[in-house]
Motif scaffolding. Structure first.
Motif, mmCIF file in Angstrom:
data_model
loop_
_atom_site.group_PDB
_atom_site.id
_atom_site.type_symbol
_atom_site.label_atom_id
_atom_site.label_comp_id
_atom_site.label_asym_id
_atom_site.label_seq_id
_atom_site.Cartn_x
_atom_site.Cartn_y
_atom_site.Cartn_z
ATOM 1 N N LEU A 179 39.575 56.413 47.028
ATOM 2 C CA LEU A 179 40.059 56.392 45.646
ATOM 3 C C LEU A 179 41.014 55.233 45.420
ATOM 4 O O LEU A 179 40.863 54.461 44.459
ATOM 5 N N LEU A 180 41.997 55.092 46.303
ATOM 6 C CA LEU A 180 42.966 54.001 46.146
ATOM 7 C C LEU A 180 42.293 52.644 46.258
ATOM 8 O O LEU A 180 42.590 51.719 45.483
ATOM 9 N N ALA A 181 41.369 52.526 47.214
ATOM 10 C CA ALA A 181 40.658 51.253 47.371
ATOM 11 C C ALA A 181 39.816 50.947 46.150
ATOM 12 O O ALA A 181 39.753 49.795 45.693
ATOM 13 N N GLY A 182 39.145 51.974 45.593
ATOM 14 C CA GLY A 182 38.301 51.763 44.431
ATOM 15 C C GLY A 182 39.092 51.298 43.227
ATOM 16 O O GLY A 182 38.676 50.372 42.508
ATOM 17 N N VAL A 183 40.248 51.923 42.990
ATOM 18 C CA VAL A 183 41.085 51.523 41.855
ATOM 19 C C VAL A 183 41.607 50.104 42.053
ATOM 20 O O VAL A 183 41.555 49.262 41.143
ATOM 21 N N PHE A 184 42.106 49.826 43.262
ATOM 22 C CA PHE A 184 42.644 48.490 43.531
ATOM 23 C C PHE A 184 41.567 47.417 43.388
ATOM 24 O O PHE A 184 41.781 46.383 42.753
ATOM 25 N N LEU A 185 40.398 47.666 43.991
ATOM 26 C CA LEU A 185 39.324 46.680 43.933
ATOM 27 C C LEU A 185 38.789 46.513 42.517
ATOM 28 O O LEU A 185 38.393 45.417 42.118
ATOM 29 N N GLY A 186 38.776 47.611 41.744
ATOM 30 C CA GLY A 186 38.352 47.507 40.355
ATOM 31 C C GLY A 186 39.292 46.633 39.553
ATOM 32 O O GLY A 186 38.854 45.763 38.772
ATOM 33 N N LEU A 187 40.595 46.847 39.718
ATOM 34 C CA LEU A 187 41.580 46.025 39.019
ATOM 35 C C LEU A 187 41.499 44.566 39.470
ATOM 36 O O LEU A 187 41.577 43.644 38.651
ATOM 37 N N ALA A 188 41.330 44.360 40.782
ATOM 38 C CA ALA A 188 41.239 42.999 41.308
ATOM 39 C C ALA A 188 39.991 42.289 40.789
ATOM 40 O O ALA A 188 40.032 41.101 40.421
ATOM 41 N N THR A 189 38.867 43.031 40.732
ATOM 42 C CA THR A 189 37.629 42.435 40.223
ATOM 43 C C THR A 189 37.774 42.068 38.750
ATOM 44 O O THR A 189 37.333 40.996 38.312
ATOM 45 N N GLY A 190 38.394 42.958 37.972
ATOM 46 C CA GLY A 190 38.608 42.670 36.557
ATOM 47 C C GLY A 190 39.505 41.465 36.349
ATOM 48 O O GLY A 190 39.235 40.613 35.494
ATOM 49 N N ALA A 197 39.995 38.982 38.483
ATOM 50 C CA ALA A 197 39.278 37.781 38.911
ATOM 51 C C ALA A 197 38.266 37.333 37.858
ATOM 52 O O ALA A 197 38.125 36.131 37.583
ATOM 53 N N ALA A 198 37.562 38.296 37.256
ATOM 54 C CA ALA A 198 36.585 37.960 36.216
ATOM 55 C C ALA A 198 37.274 37.342 35.009
ATOM 56 O O ALA A 198 36.787 36.368 34.423
ATOM 57 N N SER A 199 38.431 37.909 34.632
ATOM 58 C CA SER A 199 39.160 37.386 33.475
ATOM 59 C C SER A 199 39.622 35.953 33.719
ATOM 60 O O SER A 199 39.455 35.076 32.863
#
Length: 224
Positions: A171-182, A184-186
Motif C-alpha cells: 500500500l505504501l509503495a503503491g501510493v508513493f510510486l503513484g505520486l512519483a509517477t504523477g 514525473a509525468a507533470s
C-alpha cells in the motif's frame, strides 16, 4: 494452486484469450463512457490498444496470485483500471459505473478467498487500508479540490483495498510510486511545453501505474 505450478504457457494462453475476448468490449465501454454515448463505436487503434493492455493485466494477476479467489480481485481491478485510465486520459473523469462495481467484485473475491483459504487477517487489513486510503484522499480533495477529484478518491479507496490485502508495504509503495509517477509525468509535460504548472492533469493513470509497480515489486508474497 501455487503460481509455481502454473506453466507460463498456460498463463500466456489464458491472458491472451481473455484479452482478445474482453478487449473489444472494454474498448467500446471506455469510448462510450468518455463520450457519454451508449452507441459510440471504438476504432481499431483503440481496440488494439485495449487488448494489448488487458493481456498483461490478466497475466500479471495470474503470475502474482496463481489459482485462488484473490486472483479474481487482482484481475478485476486490473481490467477496470484499463478502462478507467483511458476515460481519465480522454475526459479527466473516473466514472462510477466502473469504480463501484469494481469495489463489489474485489470485496467479494477477497471474502471468498478468506472463506476458502482462511486469509481473514488479510481481508481485515484490506478493509482498513481501503477505508484509510479513501478517508485520507477525501480529506485532501476537500482541502484542494483542484488537485484531487472525488473520482480519484474512490479510485484510491479501491487501490487501498487491493494493495492492503497484499500488505501494508504494498500500500505504501503503491501510493508513493503513484505520486512519483504523477510528478514525473507533470514535469515531463511541462518541460516538453505540452502543459503548464497550473494545467489540470488526469491523476488516475499515475495512481494505477503506481499500484501495478508496487504489486510487481511485491512479487508472489501474497496472504496464505
Amino acid at each position: 494452486m501455487p503460481v509455481a505450478d502454473l506453466p507460463l504457457g498456460a498463463i500466456a494462453a489464458v491472458a491472451l484469450a481473455g484479452g482478445l475476448s474482453l478487449g473489444p468490449w472494454l474498448a467500446r465501454v471506455s469510448v462510450r463512457l468518455a463520450r457519454r454515448d451508449d452507441a459510440a463505436p471504438a476504432g481499431s487503434l483503440r481496440t488494439a490498444l485495449t487488448v494489448v493492455l488487458v493481456v498483461p493485466a490478466l497475466a500479471g494477476a495470474l503470475l502474482t496470485g496463481g489459482m485462488r479467489p484473490g486472483t479474481v480481485a487482482l484481475a478485476w481491478a486490473g481490467v477496470a483500471g484499463v478502462v478507467l485510465a483511458q476515460v481519465d486520459l480522454a475526459v479527466h473523469r473516473l466514472p462510477d459505473r466502473v469504480t463501484v462495481p469494481a469495489y463489489a467484485a474485489v470485496a467479494t473475491a477477497l471474502l471468498v478467498d478468506a472463506l476458502a483459504l482462511g486469509t481473514w487477517t488479510a481481508l481485515l487489513r484490506a478493509a482498513l487500508a481501503g477505508v484509510a486510503a479513501f478517508g485520507l484522499a477525501a480529506g485532501v480533495a476537500v482541502l484542494s479540490p483542484k488537485g484531487l477529484g472525488f473520482g480519484d478518491v474512490k479510485l484510491l479507496g479501491l487501490l487501498g483495498l487491493v494493495l492492503g490485502w497484499v500488505g501494508w508495504g504494498a500500500l505504501l509503495a503503491g501510493v508513493f510510486l503513484g505520486l512519483a509517477t504523477g510528478a514525473a509525468a507533470s514535469v515531463t509535460l511541462v518541460a516538453a511545453g505540452r502543459a503548464g504548472w497550473r494545467t489540470a492533469l488526469p491523476f488516475g493513470p499515475p495512481l494505477l501505474a503506481g499500484a501495478v509497480l508496487a504489486l510487481a515489486l511485491q512479487g508472489q508474497a501474497l496472504p496464505t
